[in-house]
Structure formats: structure tokens, C-alpha cells
Design a protein around this motif. Structure first.
Motif, PDB file in Angstrom:
ATOM      1  N   ASP A  74      -5.431   5.568   0.829  1.00  0.00           N
ATOM      2  CA  ASP A  74      -5.355   5.071  -0.548  1.00  0.00           C
ATOM      3  C   ASP A  74      -6.694   4.579  -1.103  1.00  0.00           C
ATOM      4  O   ASP A  74      -6.732   3.860  -2.089  1.00  0.00           O
ATOM      5  CB  ASP A  74      -4.297   3.974  -0.656  1.00  0.00           C
ATOM      6  CG  ASP A  74      -4.588   2.772   0.231  1.00  0.00           C
ATOM      7  OD1 ASP A  74      -5.618   2.772   0.941  1.00  0.00           O
ATOM      8  OD2 ASP A  74      -3.781   1.830   0.217  1.00  0.00           O
ATOM      9  N   ARG A 124       0.831  -1.202   0.000  1.00  0.00           N
ATOM     10  CA  ARG A 124       0.000   0.000   0.000  1.00  0.00           C
ATOM     11  C   ARG A 124       0.868   1.255   0.000  1.00  0.00           C
ATOM     12  O   ARG A 124       2.045   1.217   0.348  1.00  0.00           O
ATOM     13  CB  ARG A 124      -0.939  -0.020   1.206  1.00  0.00           C
ATOM     14  CG  ARG A 124      -1.883  -1.231   1.114  1.00  0.00           C
ATOM     15  CD  ARG A 124      -2.856  -1.321   2.221  1.00  0.00           C
ATOM     16  NE  ARG A 124      -3.911  -0.307   2.063  1.00  0.00           N
ATOM     17  CZ  ARG A 124      -5.006  -0.282   2.807  1.00  0.00           C
ATOM     18  NH1 ARG A 124      -5.204  -1.184   3.749  1.00  0.00           N
ATOM     19  NH2 ARG A 124      -5.909   0.662   2.630  1.00  0.00           N
ATOM     20  N   THR A 125       0.261   2.365  -0.386  1.00  0.00           N
ATOM     21  CA  THR A 125       0.965   3.641  -0.454  1.00  0.00           C
ATOM     22  C   THR A 125       0.711   4.439   0.823  1.00  0.00           C
ATOM     23  O   THR A 125      -0.421   4.547   1.285  1.00  0.00           O
ATOM     24  CB  THR A 125       0.496   4.445  -1.680  1.00  0.00           C
ATOM     25  OG1 THR A 125       0.820   3.692  -2.856  1.00  0.00           O
ATOM     26  CG2 THR A 125       1.172   5.803  -1.753  1.00  0.00           C
ATOM     27  N   TYR A 126       1.792   4.988   1.364  1.00  0.00           N
ATOM     28  CA  TYR A 126       1.753   5.762   2.595  1.00  0.00           C
ATOM     29  C   TYR A 126       2.236   7.183   2.337  1.00  0.00           C
ATOM     30  O   TYR A 126       2.823   7.469   1.300  1.00  0.00           O
ATOM     31  CB  TYR A 126       2.645   5.103   3.659  1.00  0.00           C
ATOM     32  CG  TYR A 126       2.122   3.773   4.109  1.00  0.00           C
ATOM     33  CD1 TYR A 126       1.257   3.681   5.189  1.00  0.00           C
ATOM     34  CD2 TYR A 126       2.460   2.605   3.434  1.00  0.00           C
ATOM     35  CE1 TYR A 126       0.747   2.452   5.593  1.00  0.00           C
ATOM     36  CE2 TYR A 126       1.952   1.376   3.827  1.00  0.00           C
ATOM     37  CZ  TYR A 126       1.094   1.310   4.909  1.00  0.00           C
ATOM     38  OH  TYR A 126       0.580   0.102   5.303  1.00  0.00           O
ATOM     39  N   THR A 146       5.628   3.993  -1.618  1.00  0.00           N
ATOM     40  CA  THR A 146       5.091   2.631  -1.575  1.00  0.00           C
ATOM     41  C   THR A 146       6.263   1.680  -1.335  1.00  0.00           C
ATOM     42  O   THR A 146       6.968   1.308  -2.274  1.00  0.00           O
ATOM     43  CB  THR A 146       4.363   2.276  -2.892  1.00  0.00           C
ATOM     44  OG1 THR A 146       3.396   3.284  -3.170  1.00  0.00           O
ATOM     45  CG2 THR A 146       3.687   0.915  -2.794  1.00  0.00           C
ATOM     46  N   LYS A 178       4.565  10.984  -0.779  1.00  0.00           N
ATOM     47  CA  LYS A 178       3.994   9.630  -0.853  1.00  0.00           C
ATOM     48  C   LYS A 178       5.079   8.619  -1.200  1.00  0.00           C
ATOM     49  O   LYS A 178       6.017   8.933  -1.938  1.00  0.00           O
ATOM     50  CB  LYS A 178       2.903   9.569  -1.924  1.00  0.00           C
ATOM     51  CG  LYS A 178       1.697  10.414  -1.615  1.00  0.00           C
ATOM     52  CD  LYS A 178       0.659  10.292  -2.731  1.00  0.00           C
ATOM     53  CE  LYS A 178      -0.561  11.132  -2.464  1.00  0.00           C
ATOM     54  NZ  LYS A 178      -1.574  10.990  -3.523  1.00  0.00           N
ATOM     55  N   PHE A 197      -3.635  -2.746   7.396  1.00  0.00           N
ATOM     56  CA  PHE A 197      -2.367  -2.233   6.873  1.00  0.00           C
ATOM     57  C   PHE A 197      -1.308  -2.325   7.955  1.00  0.00           C
ATOM     58  O   PHE A 197      -1.623  -2.381   9.151  1.00  0.00           O
ATOM     59  CB  PHE A 197      -2.515  -0.782   6.384  1.00  0.00           C
ATOM     60  CG  PHE A 197      -2.812   0.190   7.493  1.00  0.00           C
ATOM     61  CD1 PHE A 197      -1.788   0.811   8.199  1.00  0.00           C
ATOM     62  CD2 PHE A 197      -4.114   0.480   7.850  1.00  0.00           C
ATOM     63  CE1 PHE A 197      -2.058   1.687   9.226  1.00  0.00           C
ATOM     64  CE2 PHE A 197      -4.402   1.361   8.878  1.00  0.00           C
ATOM     65  CZ  PHE A 197      -3.369   1.972   9.567  1.00  0.00           C
ATOM     66  N   ILE A 245      -2.209   6.917   5.890  1.00  0.00           N
ATOM     67  CA  ILE A 245      -2.631   6.065   4.791  1.00  0.00           C
ATOM     68  C   ILE A 245      -4.022   6.547   4.381  1.00  0.00           C
ATOM     69  O   ILE A 245      -4.895   6.739   5.223  1.00  0.00           O
ATOM     70  CB  ILE A 245      -2.615   4.557   5.150  1.00  0.00           C
ATOM     71  CG1 ILE A 245      -2.978   3.722   3.923  1.00  0.00           C
ATOM     72  CG2 ILE A 245      -3.488   4.254   6.355  1.00  0.00           C
ATOM     73  CD1 ILE A 245      -2.693   2.234   4.079  1.00  0.00           C
TER      74      ILE A 245
END
Length: 163
Positions: free
Chosen positions: A147, A80-82, A102, A100, A153, A145
Motif C-alpha cells: 500500500d 491497511r489494505t491487503y 481493507t 483487495k 502491519f 501488502i
């Protein structure tokens, strides 16, 4: 600034700010386990929610940020992208500077973010008239987070360091 996670009391310095502030049902926390920091929880899209975050005041390393060129993170992700988020006296209370990333799922990865990589945002929208980040004005560091994906997560942190 060098932030490691060998001291379990580091966990008490972090606090969650999740979408419950606007009626959402996401939940998160920050834990220190086996020498690493973990930002983990569950994102829920119910009730218009969809974000979870943790924050920490840089009270014990803020003076070293003024002369730094950026921040390095060694992290391990879950696909996931943080966002690494920095609150600043230069922006309003609901705004922050973000970048951002990942991180890899199967190995530790180091990211370097120069101050120029951060963009000013307010509630997810870019602020085009904001001043560039002033490292000496940073009042919080944190992770978020958002997304648009429901589910659990976990972002694992080995260290954070200013350069």
C-alpha cells in the motif's frame, strides 16, 4: 476448503516472499497464535521496496476449490489494505489473481469474494489478456501488502473457506 488456525503446525505451511527478492528491506512472517493466523511484519520503502507477502500451497484442500464459487475470509485488520492472492497454472510464474480488501480494526469481518472479483496481475499491473480464474488450477493461496506505506502491519485471520 476450510482453513482454520487451531493447529500450531499450520504455521509451517506458510512462507514469506518479500521485496528482498529485488533489494527491498520489508519483512514478514505468518504465525499461528491463540487459534488465529497472523500475517505480520514491517513494510519498508527503502531500496525501491514496498511489499511483503506470505504464501501457502493448497495441497490439502485443492480438490475442493474446483467446485467452489469463491472464497470467504473472516479477518481483522489494522486500517491497511491487503490482497488475497491466488497463483494459478493458467498464469506465468510472476503473475497471480488478486482481490483487495481493507478489514475493520476493531472487530472481525467476513468478506466473500466470487471468482469474478479476482483480477490477473503481474508485478502490480493488471493483465488485460489473462484468462478468467479456473479454481481447479489454483496452486497457491497467499496474502500481500503493498500500500506504499512504510511501517508495521498485522492481518489476523480466523478462517478461510471456499463456497
Amino acid at each position: 476448503m476450510t482453513l482454520t488456525f487451531n493447529d500450531p503446525s499450520e504455521q509451517q505451511r506458510w512462507y514469506a516472499v518479500d521485496d528482498g527478492v529485488m533489494g527491498g528491506k520489508s519483512r514478514s512472517q505468518f504465525s499461528v497464535v491463540d487459534g488465529e493466523g497472523r500475517f505480520h511484519g514491517e513494510v519498508s520503502l527503502e531500496n525501491g521496496g514496498g511489499f511483503a507477502s506470505v504464501r501457502r500451497e493448497p495441497h490439502d484442500f485443492e480438490s475442493t476449490l474446483a467446485d467452489a464459487r469463491g472464497i470467504t475470509l473472516t479477518v481483522r485488520g489494522d486500517g491497511r489494505t491487503y490482497q488475497l492472492r491466488l497463483k494459478s497454472n493458467s498464469l506465468g510464474d510472476a503473475s497471480a489473481y488478486r482481490v483487495k480488501f481493507t478489514p475493520a480494526q476493531d472487530s472481525w469481518e467476513t468478506f466473500y469474494f466470487s471468482w469474478e472479483a479476482f483480477e490477473a496481475v503481474r508485478r502490480g499491473k493488471r493483465l488485460t489478456d489473462a484468462p478468467p480464474i479456473a479454481p481447479a488450477d489454483i496452486t497457491q493461496v497467499g496474502f500481500l501488502i503493498a500500500d506504499r506505506t512504510a511501517g508495521s502491519f498485522c492481518l489476523r485471520l480466523q478462517y478461510m473457506q471456499s463456497l
